[in-house]
Design a protein around this motif. Structure first.
Motif, PDB file in Angstrom:
ATOM      1  N   LEU A  70     -76.621 -71.421 -21.504  1.00 48.32           N
ATOM      2  CA  LEU A  70     -76.766 -71.808 -19.951  1.00 48.32           C
ATOM      3  C   LEU A  70     -77.375 -73.122 -19.988  1.00 48.32           C
ATOM      4  O   LEU A  70     -77.597 -74.262 -20.593  1.00 48.32           O
ATOM      5  N   TRP A  96     -72.957 -81.469 -17.540  1.00 46.70           N
ATOM      6  CA  TRP A  96     -74.087 -81.162 -18.305  1.00 46.70           C
ATOM      7  C   TRP A  96     -74.943 -81.782 -19.003  1.00 46.70           C
ATOM      8  O   TRP A  96     -76.250 -80.901 -19.519  1.00 46.70           O
ATOM      9  N   SER A 118     -78.085 -75.190 -11.464  1.00 46.54           N
ATOM     10  CA  SER A 118     -78.403 -74.143 -12.904  1.00 46.54           C
ATOM     11  C   SER A 118     -77.802 -72.979 -13.026  1.00 46.54           C
ATOM     12  O   SER A 118     -77.666 -72.217 -12.119  1.00 46.54           O
ATOM     13  N   ASP A 119     -78.102 -72.799 -14.583  1.00 44.38           N
ATOM     14  CA  ASP A 119     -77.270 -71.616 -14.508  1.00 44.38           C
ATOM     15  C   ASP A 119     -78.479 -70.184 -14.644  1.00 44.38           C
ATOM     16  O   ASP A 119     -79.742 -71.252 -15.349  1.00 44.38           O
ATOM     17  N   ALA A 131     -79.737 -66.861 -15.843  1.00 41.52           N
ATOM     18  CA  ALA A 131     -79.484 -65.747 -16.534  1.00 41.52           C
ATOM     19  C   ALA A 131     -81.048 -64.116 -15.930  1.00 41.52           C
ATOM     20  O   ALA A 131     -81.750 -64.903 -16.011  1.00 41.52           O
ATOM     21  N   LEU A 178     -75.183 -63.563 -16.390  1.00 38.44           N
ATOM     22  CA  LEU A 178     -75.305 -64.712 -15.077  1.00 38.44           C
ATOM     23  C   LEU A 178     -75.540 -63.933 -13.972  1.00 38.44           C
ATOM     24  O   LEU A 178     -75.827 -62.966 -13.359  1.00 38.44           O
ATOM     25  N   SER A 219     -75.858 -67.344  -9.629  1.00 36.35           N
ATOM     26  CA  SER A 219     -75.468 -68.482 -10.499  1.00 36.35           C
ATOM     27  C   SER A 219     -73.231 -68.049  -9.954  1.00 36.35           C
ATOM     28  O   SER A 219     -72.965 -69.241 -11.133  1.00 36.35           O
ATOM     29  N   LYS A 220     -73.039 -66.940 -10.207  1.00 33.82           N
ATOM     30  CA  LYS A 220     -71.288 -66.917 -10.667  1.00 33.82           C
ATOM     31  C   LYS A 220     -71.029 -67.405  -9.628  1.00 33.82           C
ATOM     32  O   LYS A 220     -69.991 -67.526  -9.534  1.00 33.82           O
ATOM     33  N   ARG A 234     -71.048 -70.476 -10.168  1.00 33.55           N
ATOM     34  CA  ARG A 234     -69.919 -71.124 -11.008  1.00 33.55           C
ATOM     35  C   ARG A 234     -68.796 -71.184 -10.714  1.00 33.55           C
ATOM     36  O   ARG A 234     -67.655 -71.767 -11.005  1.00 33.55           O
ATOM     37  N   THR A 264     -66.347 -73.472 -17.707  1.00 26.17           N
ATOM     38  CA  THR A 264     -67.635 -73.632 -17.861  1.00 26.17           C
ATOM     39  C   THR A 264     -68.712 -74.151 -18.452  1.00 26.17           C
ATOM     40  O   THR A 264     -70.224 -74.344 -19.206  1.00 26.17           O
ATOM     41  N   VAL A 279     -68.491 -65.945 -17.205  1.00 25.57           N
ATOM     42  CA  VAL A 279     -69.610 -65.243 -17.210  1.00 25.57           C
ATOM     43  C   VAL A 279     -70.200 -64.890 -17.978  1.00 25.57           C
ATOM     44  O   VAL A 279     -71.751 -65.270 -18.197  1.00 25.57           O
ATOM     45  N   VAL A 307     -73.541 -64.957 -21.241  1.00 28.55           N
ATOM     46  CA  VAL A 307     -73.997 -65.272 -21.585  1.00 28.55           C
ATOM     47  C   VAL A 307     -75.010 -65.357 -22.930  1.00 28.55           C
ATOM     48  O   VAL A 307     -74.587 -63.516 -23.146  1.00 28.55           O
TER      49      VAL A 307
END
Lengths: 547, 395, 456
Positions: free
Chosen positions: A34, A77, A184-185, A187, A199, A203-204, A207, A491, A530, A532
């Motif tokens: 993440l 990132w 921000s990811d 989870a 995720l 968040s998905k 992305r 990613t 996706v 995690v």
């Protein structure tokens, strides 16, 4: 209301997916750690345009991203906001907000009217922020976020005795907040597999949309997230197919290829006006646009073979470009026309277009080394070592020396063992493009001496730029490179050559005729996109990779 | 050299292929290269030259009356001409001169209205008798021998006149236009008439002359080419310093499916320079706020292309109508009433006296002036309506 | 003296955000005891602040053409051809020669390792790593909290990425490249003239502050969600939020009258597009001259207490119109002229860089402040990234300081480093500016030795 055209596109995309499903199976992967990433300048601009319309002017400077593992998108990132950068963001937020609530725009952009324009109206403010906050935060605003925003709005409305100014301050709060500026990811525990994480749907969605559109999710994608559709393969496939069929895919892919090919350098490209008078600001802009058009035409519109980008003679032309290419253009100023380079032009592939040629040259002359390095790093994802620190170059540049052409100079240069290693990697590629001067105009001689544009790419010999084009087309590294870059772009993680997932994608890409759209679909619908890692490992490993 | 050979052979093969599209212009630069190398033998191979007909295009960036200026202005022993204003002033008495500010307060450019009955002397040049125009008395001039003789004697198409020796030594040069304007400051190299006209075309894109050379087999020596003059519709493209860029594309001005201009003359290429035969040619003109459809009779052009193929310089000779040049001169005065350094009546009278071509059938008086112009041009793509992209520049 | 920080006291938060960055310890804002009281007071009685800035040029000097080497440190600098323009200022300058940048076996990333080593105290491991904060930021952390902007980054090259100030690899700010937009930011409608009689705090500034406070409250929520490395990103962001809050608080207070501060004229458009871009020497020179004036006044008007000015990039692309070779390519490819003993064109560009430094110094020296000039109350660190560009040498990189730092340093000295690490200069700068630091740098670049010869 869904148009038939759209339905057909979705159907076809679905069909492609179905067929592809018959190929090799996706390997199990650990998933992507993440992380959080700062919106890029373009993403920021795209989101503002998507939410408030293209009439809103965004002006300001953005802290630079650092190209990491070949992509600025990976650098994002690790990037934060410096104090100087925040001053800019805060100013931009206020400017954007002021435009949104201005007399001219409020009718359209604010969905309600306050009871009085001179006083705070909670209902109307809340209605506005519910709508806008969801799009800016890429998820519904939490209750406490709404409360905080309304508090600011109320205080500002009261203090300035103007509802709209109050809303402006509330909006500025959203625009300067980390929930907007950073993706921000998040989870959550995966209910289907105890002890594992997944995720979360928003968040998905983010992305997916930053990957394919370079912008935030639209209303429909957020709805799909809200309904839980993105947790199912079917729902995901449907949304991905819709996104790939959307015209916004073009925006997304322009961003990706601009990043991959280092087009950020266009921002500071400068050519000497005395040496290359035809290569002015407009020609430079058009050169970038020409290559992006060539790419989106071949890769998206024609759904062609990615490798053909390096051999295609088909492109688009404008008058300012015509003056640099020294060719006839039939359409008037400001109009793009389809164009095919004649065989004898020796131009084939985007690497022979002005963009890459001019970017990877000096202001007043060409550079086989820079061009070779660009092809190695941007097109083949290879690393060219940095030059050694203690070389005396003076004997290669002596104007009285017999070294008239770049080849002569570089040959002299390569006699030094410290230099030979790297120049052997870059120069045979770059010298094949010496038929194009520092602005990209065709030439047959330099300083009165005929140019020899022969060379070799990893053992494949060629005589001229067209031969290089074919060698690039056939080089397995070219196709592998775009797969690697797209996978990292999706990613945010650098990919290793040995990565199982990337290997799988590479094979899939080859077996599907090197079609990028197919690859996008494959990446966006794959589990690895996706996945995690388990909670203990979920904290990011990216610092290690950034070092 | 060995390493290069395969490329040249490949290129030659391309040239031999019949090509249905527009001519492959890049061929010339390759030819040039070939000539520069030991492969010159190949260059002379007939089938290479026969492969393609080439077309060259140029957009005229500067068009100037050819005025020869001697080192000490010997050509103008009486000095330069006074202006309308000077002549007006010279005829005022002291009292009138003292009152000039009052006159100027009520009347705009009174010097233009000094005809016997207050006529505008440019509109009615015979309404006042001005001192005779100071004309060129020198013996040397730019230009060409237009009438074929070297003594200036009258012929069927010309009246008796004095000849010049060319700057390059040519005998019998005919250039009465120079005789007329050579001592008028505005036409000389520091004058503003022609500079203005050139910059007006540059900024407006009006009056653009395009020259197309077609049916070219050999860039160095060709016994027949066609030279056509068009009006272009697109303005010049310039670099950041304001210089006109070569290799821009220009549309032709069309009317009812045909070029509005488009007179053609035959010519040939001699040692890389294009030399035309004579022909009557209409050319567009814009400058000093005047539009003209100018006719040059018996026009002949010599155009030398720079080695890099980007620019060209040319000499034009031919007969230019007195009526037309006077219309231009008189029209200009309205635009520049204060600064034009000549007198309309002086020019009017002298132009008629100096006319040496095309005698009027009834009066026997000549109606046209032998003249010479110098032009500068940049390489251009001339887009016929049916033009397709994909043509490369000729060098 | 009031320390103008908002009530929510961000200092602790600020420090928290910075820890883990560099190999240094930080102190709270600088101590008043550093002020010597010699005319360093404003008309209203408050002490004059001391400011710090850096000035960067690319490709150093040609050895033997910048200054005459000395055997031992002492007063007097003998400037040579490339530094002619500095001669009138030599009493305000200190020159530092023969300080080295040991890389401990790490690669010499050309045009990079030199500035990174001298400014961060650590040699980079890759060609884009900034391993620790540059020392100008450590100084800004201390003295930059009491001006409208903490620090200002400007580049005359037209490229916003030409900046030699960074918190770490991924935290670099974009430099201002247009004098016109620089003027708008500094002296636009939000500029408060300290010499105007009336002062009403702008309610909008208070609202902006509450926006930032409100955002700052999200910190806990977000920090919970992310891993350790992401936390660093967020920490930096929240530090930035707190700093901006502090700067807004300043704008709510009536500024002290300040006779040195006079609204400068708006700079002219620098070229036809209104874009101040380009690496043509003439463009860069005129951009730099415009920036120098604005920067000096920005500092005099307490808009910023620290600043970074870049004249040319480390890989200097300066060039003359119509020439295909630029400063950098000339430095490698131009043959040495045996008669004069250097590469004449390269040397010409080096000299133009020093002309520009003189212009910059003039701008500061031209503003009267207290009993002296703005320059007397400023410390400028002027340095390059290489000594002899032809061979990319990072030893004996030319470094100078200009200005008296409010009387805290002596000037007119030529200091000979005898191969000591170049970090001694940075360490001394930090100490002078009140950063509490005893040792600075890593490996062979680590030092605890200040250059006492210049300290008062």
């Amino acid at each position: 209301m869904i148009s038939t055209k759209f339905k057909r596109a979705v159907l076809l995309a679905g069909l492609a997916l179905g067929l592809a499903a018959c190929g090799p199976k996706e390997p199990q992967t650990a998933g992507t750690p993440l992380g959080i990433r700062r919106l890029s300048e373009e993403q920021y601009r795209n989101v503002v345009a998507d939410v408030f319309g293209t009439g809103i002017v965004v002006s300001g400077r953005f802290d630079p991203m650092i190209r990491t593992d070949g992509l600025l998108a990976v650098g994002a990132w690790n990037t934060s906001i410096t104090p100087q950068g925040l001053v800019q963001y805060e100013e931009m937020a206020r400017n954007i907000a002021a435009q949104v609530v201005s007399d001219a725009n409020r009718e359209v952009l604010i969905p309600c009217k306050p009871a009085s324009a001179a006083a705070y109206d909670k209902v109307c403010a809340e209605q506005f922020f519910t709508k806008v906050g969801r799009l800016l935060y890429r998820r519904p605003m939490a209750a406490e976020e709404m409360t905080a925003t309304l508090k600011i709005t109320e205080a500002a409305s009261d203090s300035l005795k103007n509802f709209y100014d109050g809303v402006g301050f509330g909006l500025a709060r959203l625009l300067v907040s980390p929930d907007f500026l950073f993706v921000s990811d998040v989870a959550e525990a995966d209910p289907k597999n105890a002890g594992t994480q997944r995720l979360n749907a928003f968040s998905k969605a983010a992305r997916l949309s930053f990957f394919l559109w370079n912008s935030a999710p639209d209303d429909r994608l957020l709805q799909a997230a809200e309904k839980g559709d993105l947790y199912t393969a079917k729902g995901t496939e449907r949304e991905v197919a819709r996104m790939i069929a959307s015209p916004r895919l073009k925006t997304g892919m322009r961003a990706f290829f601009s990043d991959m090919y280092g087009f950020d350098a266009f921002n500071v490209l400068e050519k000497d006006a005395t040496i290359y008078p035809a290569f002015g600001q407009v020609a430079a802009q058009d050169a970038k646009e020409q290559t992006l058009r060539t790419i989106t035409d071949l890769v998206l519109k024609q759904d062609g073979d990615y490798r053909d980008l390096f051999t295609t003679r088909k492109t688009y032309m404008t008058r300012p470009l015509g003056r640099v290419y020294e060719i006839r253009v039939t359409t008037p100023d400001g109009v793009w026309e389809p164009y095919e380079f004649p065989i004898e032009s020796r131009r084939a592939g985007i690497q022979s277009q002005l963009s890459l040629l001019a970017l990877n040259s000096h202001p007043g002359r060409s550079s086989p080394t820079l061009r070779g390095k660009a092809i190695r790093t941007y097109l083949l994802c290879q690393r060219v070592p940095d030059p050694p620190g203690d070389v005396d170059f003076s004997k290669f540049g002596d104007p009285d020396s017999p070294n008239k052409t770049a080849r002569d100079r570089l040959t002299a240069h390569s006699t030094m063992p410290a230099c030979a290693g790297c120049h052997k990697i870059t120069d045979p590629i770059g010298l094949a493009m010496e038929n194009f001067d520092g602005a990209g105009t065709f030439r047959t001689s330099e300083d009165g001496t005929p140019i020899d544009s022969s060379g070799d790419l990893d053992g494949v010999r060629y005589d001229d730029p067209v031969g290089l084009a074919k060698a690039l087309h056939d080089s397995p590294a070219v196709a592998a490179c775009v797969v690697n870059r797209l996978a990292s772009y999706a990613t945010g993680q650098p990919t290793a050559q040995s990565d199982k997932w990337v290997n799988f994608l590479r094979e899939d890409f080859a077996s599907n005729g090197y079609r990028v759209k197919n690859l996008l679909q494959r990446i966006a619908t794959s589990d690895a996109f996706v996945a995690v890692p388990p909670p203990a490992a979920a904290t990011s490993t990216k610092q290690a990779s950034a070092q | 050299m060995d390493a290069l050979a395969p490329i040249y052979v490949k290129v030659l093969l391309h040239l031999r292929l019949p090509n249905p599209g527009p001519p492959v212009m890049r061929a010339t630069s390759i030819l040039k290269l070939l000539c520069a190398t030991a492969a010159i033998v190949l260059c002379a191979t007939p089938h290479v030259g026969a492969a393609e007909k080439k077309t060259l295009g140029f957009a005229v960036t500067k068009w100037n009356t050819a005025v020869y200026e001697g080192k000490f202005m010997d050509e103008c022993p009486e000095g330069l001409n006074p202006s309308n204003k000077d002549i007006w002033w010279s005829k005022l008495n002291w009292e009138q001169r003292r009152k000039t500010p009052d006159i100027l307060a009520t009347q705009r450019s009174p010097w233009n209205f000094r005809g016997e009955h207050g006529e505008d002397v440019c509109v009615a040049p015979t309404s006042v008798k001005d001192p005779p125009l100071r004309i060129v008395k020198g013996g040397v001039s730019f230009g060409m021998n237009l009438d074929g003789n070297t003594d200036g004697a009258a012929t069927a198409k010309t009246c008796k006149h004095e000849n010049f020796t060319g700057v390059d030594g040519t005998a019998g040069v005919d250039n009465q236009m120079y005789r007329l304007f050579g001592c008028v400051y505005a036409w000389r190299s520091n004058g503003h008439i022609e500079q203005n006209a050139n910059s007006h075309r540059l900024s407006s894109g009006l009056g653009m002359i395009l020259i197309e050379i077609s049916d070219v087999d050999d860039m160095r020596n060709d016994d027949h080419v066609d030279v056509t003059f068009y009006r272009g519709l697109d303005p010049f493209a310039t670099d950041s310093a304001g210089h006109v860029l070569p290799f821009s594309s220009y549309r032709i001005d069309m009317e009812n499916g045909k070029p509005r201009y488009g007179d053609k003359v035959a010519g040939k290429i001699v040692d890389g320079a294009i030399v035309t035969e004579t022909g009557n040619v209409h050319l567009p003109f814009f400058g000093n706020y005047q539009y003209m459809n100018q006719e040059i009779r018996d026009l002949r052009l010599k155009l030398s292309i720079a080695p890099d193929g980007k620019t060209a310089k040319g000499d034009v000779g031919g007969y230019y109508s007195v009526e037309q040049i006077y219309r231009y001169v008189s029209g200009m005065l309205g635009a520049f009433p204060n600064t034009t350094q000549f007198s309309c009546p002086g020019i009017y009278v002298a132009a008629h006296e100096l006319a040496d071509g095309y005698p009027d059938a009834k009066t026997g008086e000549c109606t046209m002036l032998s003249s010479a112009f110098k032009l500068e041009a940049v390489a251009a793509f001339i887009n016929h309506p049916e033009a397709k992209p994909s043509q490369q520049a000729a060098r | 003296m009031t320390v103008l920080l908002p009530k929510s006291a961000p200092r602790r938060a600020l420090l928290r955000g910075l820890l883990g960055g560099g190999a240094t310890t930080l102190a709270l804002p600088f101590l008043d005891c550093f002020l010597d009281g010699n005319g360093t007071a404003l008309a209203a009685g408050a002490a004059l602040p001391v400011r710090f800035g850096t000035w960067f040029w690319g490709l150093g000097h040609t050895p033997g053409f910048g200054v005459t080497d000395k055997k031992a440190s002492g007063p007097g600098i003998d400037f040579l051809t490339e530094c002619q323009a500095l001669i009138p200022h030599k009493d305000k300058i200190n020159y530092f020669g023969y300080f080295n940048t040991p890389l401990d076996g790490r690669s010499n990333y050309t045009h990079f390792s030199g500035w990174v080593g001298s400014r961060t105290g650590t040699a980079p491991v890759t060609g884009d790593e900034v391993p620790a904060p540059t020392f100008d930021l450590l100084i800004a952390d201390v003295i930059g909290t009491r001006s409208r902007f903490k620090t200002i980054d400007v580049s005359a090259t037209g490229n916003p990425r030409d900046s030699y100030s960074a918190r770490n690899t991924n935290s670099r700010s974009a430099a201002e490249v247009s004098p016109i937009s620089f003027y708008a930011r500094l002296f636009g409608p939000e500029f408060v003239d300290p010499n105007k009689g009336d002062f009403t705090p702008d309610p909008r500034i208070m609202l902006r502050q509450s926006v930032l406070s409100s955002v700052a409250e999200d910190r806990q929520k977000l920090t919970k969600l992310v891993g350790a490395s992401d936390k660093a990103q967020l920490d930096e962001y929240f530090t930035s939020i707190r700093e901006l809050e502090g700067q807004l608080a300043l704008q709510l207070q009536k500024p002290e009258p300040n006779l040195a501060c006079q609204l400068p004229p708006k700079p002219a458009e620098t070229n036809i597009d209104g874009q101040a871009t380009g690496v043509l020497i003439d463009t860069v020179k005129s951009n730099h001259a415009a920036f120098a004036k604005l920067m000096a006044m920005a500092v005099a008007c307490n808009q910023a207490a620290t600043f970074n000015m870049v004249f040319s990039a480390s890989l200097s692309q300066l060039r003359k119109a119509g020439e295909s070779a630029n400063h950098h390519s000339l430095s490698h490819e131009e043959p040495r002229d045996p008669k004069i003993g250097c590469q004449p064109q390269t040397s010409w560009f080096n000299a133009r860089s020093m002309d520009a430094l003189a212009v910059f110094v003039d701008a500061f020296a031209g503003i009267r402040e207290g009993a002296g000039t703005l320059l007397d109350n400023t410390l400028i660190f002027a340095g390059s990234e290489t000594s002899f560009a032809r061979v990319h040498s990072v030893d004996n990189i030319p470094v100078m300081t200009v200005g008296k730092a409010g009387g805290r340093i002596k000037t007119g000295m030529h200091i000979v480093g005898n191969g000591d690490p170049i970090t001694r200069i940075g360490l001394t700068m930090m100490k002078v500016m009140g950063v509490q630091v005893d040792k600075w740098g890593t490996k062979s670049l680590q030092t605890g030795k200040t250059i006492n010869e210049i300290l008062v």
